[in-house]
Design a protein around this motif. Structure first.
Motif, PDB file in Angstrom:
ATOM      1  N   LYS A  17      48.177  28.886  51.315  1.00 45.38           N
ATOM      2  CA  LYS A  17      48.417  30.308  50.808  1.00 45.38           C
ATOM      3  C   LYS A  17      48.379  30.178  49.174  1.00 45.38           C
ATOM      4  N   THR A  49      48.001  32.121  45.343  1.00 45.87           N
ATOM      5  CA  THR A  49      48.234  33.229  44.405  1.00 45.87           C
ATOM      6  C   THR A  49      47.727  33.071  43.268  1.00 45.87           C
ATOM      7  N   THR A  70      49.170  39.833  39.635  1.00 47.23           N
ATOM      8  CA  THR A  70      49.297  38.699  40.753  1.00 47.23           C
ATOM      9  C   THR A  70      48.231  39.392  41.896  1.00 47.23           C
ATOM     10  N   CYS A  71      47.701  38.414  42.429  1.00 50.23           N
ATOM     11  CA  CYS A  71      46.885  38.700  43.476  1.00 50.23           C
ATOM     12  C   CYS A  71      46.847  37.688  44.579  1.00 50.23           C
ATOM     13  N   SER A  72      46.309  37.890  45.452  1.00 49.51           N
ATOM     14  CA  SER A  72      45.867  36.729  46.541  1.00 49.51           C
ATOM     15  C   SER A  72      44.712  35.991  46.131  1.00 49.51           C
ATOM     16  N   THR A  83      47.766  34.293  39.173  1.00 48.49           N
ATOM     17  CA  THR A  83      48.674  35.422  38.173  1.00 48.49           C
ATOM     18  C   THR A  83      47.903  35.361  36.754  1.00 48.49           C
TER      19      THR A  83
END
Length: 850
Positions: free
Chosen positions: A208, A210, A217-219, A212
């Protein structure tokens, strides 16, 4: 829209030839890295909403927009490589967060510019929420019906517009978080193409991820998420990964970004950036006297006081938190303290009879009390972010959203949100504006000051103002003069090195500051202030006598005003007319346009105060540039001073001008009204507004009202002979005329002090205007700041100026000055000034004359 078989339909968003997405000459779209979809070769220049939903994202370059309903998210990307246009050729009709209807225009674009400067005008319509499409429209067909279904996608039964795009339901990876960072080397940031490549890189890994950037922040696997970061060249991409492949994916992401993600890159040096040393400019004015600093007069006067420095620079805002409870308490305390400060300002303005200004700060309290503004920062604080960081992100985002609103009232609130945002932020950062420590007899020093900041000053404690930047003809300077506040701009930088509490003798009339004076020097300066007060009393005793030179020439001395209160003060100070009624004061410091009735009431009251024997020149609305209105949608302009301002507002929006003209004409019988147009630059502008005025005169049955124009731009001075044929008078606005002649923004922090109206080039423009007016049998006045400069009075009347319109406090002294000179010597002085080579030569000439 959804059909009974759980199919969601995407209608035609762009009139043109529908093509396969694989036909696009861009592998990111053709290989469906972003998702499935179609291409459209447009035959029109408007992008429409293909279904009802919410605008979730608009790229900074305005070439791409994302629309969502339920679990369906659609990216519409106009042209290829259009990000390089940086918004040029695109006009937005919506803002992020807007709810739109199917068929609603979203973006208008210039297809010719795209075709000329970009790879292709072919546009991509892509499902970014992961569904596969079923094409309905035959590929290769020309489609122009916005109700035509282009393709469908499977859809869940989620309520419209409430659920997020489909997400993978795999088990959340566990393990330690691996982090890394890399500067973005892409010239236009992570737009569609590099965002898609980056997301593909992330999806390869069992982790996973992430991202920033600048607190957002986003996937890492979401293309639209990466695009929503709105990155730019040089931003730092922070990476966090959890899962079996965490170490590897962080390394792969860094390598991919460093390689440019399919684009050319701009390299960054890993060495620390070399610090640029400050240098002394070649043109620098310094005092030659020991213990004396110099500046430029913005508002004359003398004062003795102690220095208090206000530093507007803010410390760095970081995300670190000392604990959610502590940060929450600090945030709430800062908001509460800010509301108390605003209430103090309101009470003081109300006590001083400035209720309209007080209303502005009442609006600020309402904004700060709105729970919606506090909701986001409180949520971020609970997640472990610092209060200052959370608040700054929240208010800047809200201000940006408001600024994009089509509703001018809401768009105007953006400035209010930024104002209150900064107020609270300073509290959170422990930055003290000095309001709590001010004592009576304070001389305030700061880098620069805005009109609203001057309005908020407590003038019962502040006796003088100095700024290291700013100009003597700024609107802050005008407000300072109207409040008799001694004010020097562009004071020497050495003043910043003085300790707070240093005693100063501020002589804003001569542009000097004596530092740490002796007792004898203080006593002498006090005597000078007392003598000046006695002189002022003498001037006031003769204020109602005419201003006639020693050899018998009379000059009309008028006042620059902005309210009924100003008019009353002007009459008491001996004004023979109003040479400039700034009508924009009826429009500013409020959240909506005054009605025609409101305008008429205020204009009528001023005319009654002045009486029929004192003419009143009412300048039509003069905004734009440095005087925006919160409720008037103004175009975004690279240089507002060369854009839609002054009379151009009335030309572009004749209904506003028509309402104002009707209000003036309806009250003309109460006094001697004259109408004046600001910033006329060409004959066709003058004829257009004159026609409107004459039409309204006829409609209202009003007799002829004199009209004139302000000479503020070189073209008007150069064409004064033609313009004079169609007006009754000229009035020279020396502040703007100097700005345009010298090509120096009068509000520029470093250069404004050099925009001096005594420069021979400006004086020659005045002479040119006077000669043209005299040949046409018309008269010329000066209503700019130069008319209030006592030493300039002989030059102006020597050039043939028949009226001087000055700040109200300057009226008695200007009249006295006219009586002390002869027209003959004034003409000689004016001619000598025209022959000077520079401003310093003119000032030396005036010193020798005095």
């Amino acid at each position: 829209m959804k059909d009974p078989k759980n199919k969601f339909s995407i209608n035609l968003p762009l009139k043109g030839i529908v093509q396969a997405i694989t036909d696009l000459p861009d592998p990111v779209f053709a290989e469906k890295m972003m998702g499935d979809g179609v291409a459209i070769d447009p035959i029109d220049n408007v992008l429409y909403a293909p279904f009802a939903g919410q605008i979730t994202q608009i790229h900074n370059s305005h070439h791409a927009v994302t629309l969502r309903q339920g679990d369906v998210e659609l990216l519409m990307h106009i042209g290829l490589d259009t990000v390089a246009l940086k918004g040029r050729g695109f006009e937005l009709h919506v803002a992020e967060g807007d709810q739109v209807e199917q068929g609603q225009p979203l973006i208008t674009f210039d297809a010719d510019t795209i075709a000329r400067e970009c790879v292709s005008v072919q546009s991509a319509v892509v499902i970014t929420s992961g569904q596969e499409i079923t094409t309905v429209t035959p590929l290769g067909s020309v489609q122009t019906d916005l109700n035509q279904i282009v393709f469908t996608v499977p859809s869940s039964n989620d309520p419209q517009g409430t659920s997020a795009p489909a997400q993978e339901t795999a088990t959340e990876p566990t393990g330690p978080a691996i982090t890394g960072s890399i500067k973005i080397p892409n010239a236009t940031g992570l737009h569609a193409r590099p965002a898609a490549r980056l997301a593909v890189e992330v999806r390869k890994a069992d982790a996973k991820v992430t991202f920033t950037v600048n607190g957002k922040t986003c996937s890492g696997s979401s293309v639209t998420g990466i695009m929503s970061l709105k990155t730019k060249l040089g931003d730092t991409l922070e990476i966090e990964a959890v899962g079996p492949d965490a170490q590897q994916v962080v390394a792969d992401v860094i390598a991919a970004v460093k390689a440019g993600l399919g684009e050319e890159i701009t390299s960054f040096s890993e060495a620390p950036q070399q610090e640029v040393e400050e240098e002394a400019p070649l043109l620098q004015v310094k005092s030659g006297e020991e213990g004396v600093l110099i500046g430029f007069t913005a508002s004359p006067g003398r004062a003795i006081g102690k220095l208090v420095k206000h530093n507007k620079a803010l410390p760095e805002v970081t995300r670190e938190s000392i604990g959610a409870a502590e940060e929450r308490a600090a945030f709430k305390a800062s908001v509460k303290s800010s509301i108390a400060d605003l209430q103090s300002i309101i009470d003081r303005l109300t006590k001083n009879g400035q209720e309209e200004l007080a209303e502005v700060f009442n609006a600020h309290i309402e904004l700060l009390s709105d729970p919606e503004l506090s909701e986001k920062p409180l949520a971020d604080i609970a997640k472990g972010q610092g209060a200052a960081w959370s608040w700054k992100l929240a208010y800047e985002a809200q201000a940006e959203t408001l600024a994009k609103m089509d509703d001018p009232l809401l768009a105007g609130r953006a400035a209010d949100v930024r104002d209150i945002g900064l107020r609270v932020l300073k509290k959170l950062l422990g930055v003290d504006d000095g309001g709590e420590i001010l004592e009576e007899g304070t001389i305030l020093l700061q880098e620069d000051i805005t009109p609203s900041e001057i309005v908020a000053l407590d003038l019962t404690k502040i006796v003088g103002l100095c700024t290291t930047h700013g100009g003597s003809s700024s609107h802050a300077a005008i407000i300072a003069r109207s409040n008799d506040l001694p004010y020097l701009v562009n004071v020497e930088d050495a003043m910043k090195d003085l300790a707070d509490g240093t005693v100063l003798l501020l002589d804003a009339k001569r542009g000097k500051i004596k530092v740490a004076p002796t007792d004898a020097e203080q006593a002498a300066f006090t005597k000078k202030i007392e003598n000046a007060a006695k002189q002022a009393e003498e001037y006031q005793r003769d204020a109602h006598k005419p201003a006639i030179t020693k050899d018998g020439f009379q000059v009309e001395i008028a006042a620059n005003i902005g309210s009924v209160e100003d008019a009353e003060k002007a009459v008491a100070a001996g004004a023979e007319a109003v040479g400039l009624l700034r009508s924009e004061f009826l429009y500013m410091e409020r959240l909506n346009e005054p009605t025609e009735e409101e305008q008429a009431e205020k204009v009528g009251a001023i005319l009654e105060v002045m009486g029929k024997e004192r003419p009143v020149i009412i300048r039509t609305l003069d905004v734009g540039g440095d005087k925006p209105l919160p409720y008037l949608p103004m175009p975004q302009e690279e240089n507002p001073f060369l854009g839609v301002r002054g009379v151009r507002i009335g030309i572009e929006r004749p209904s506003i001008l028509r309402r104002q003209v009707r209000a003036i004409l309806s009250q003309a019988h109460k006094g001697h009204a004259r109408i004046m147009y600001p910033m006329i630059s060409a004959l066709d502008e003058l004829r257009a507004v004159n026609a409107l005025v004459r039409e309204e005169q006829k409609n209202l049955g009003v007799e002829h009202v004199e009209v004139g124009i302000m000479i503020e731009v070189p073209s008007a001075a150069l064409m004064a002979d033609k313009l004079a044929q169609e007006v009754d008078f000229f009035s020279i606005g020396t502040n703007d005329l100097t700005q345009y002649v010298m090509a120096i923004d009068r509000g520029h922090p470093g250069l404004a002090a050099r925009a001096d109206a005594l420069h021979p080039a400006v004086l020659r423009m005045i002479e040119l205007t006077v000669r043209a007016a005299e040949d046409a049998g018309k008269w010329v006045g000066v209503c700019g700041g130069l008319a209030s400069q006592i030493e300039a009075v002989p030059i102006l009347i020597g050039l043939g100026v028949k009226e001087l319109s000055v700040s109200v406090p300057a009226l008695p002294e200007v009249k006295h000055t006219v009586r002390t000179v002869s027209m003959e010597e004034s003409r000689k002085l004016a001619q000598a000034a025209l022959d000077c080579a520079d401003t310093s030569d003119v000032k030396d000439l005036l010193k020798s004359h005095q």
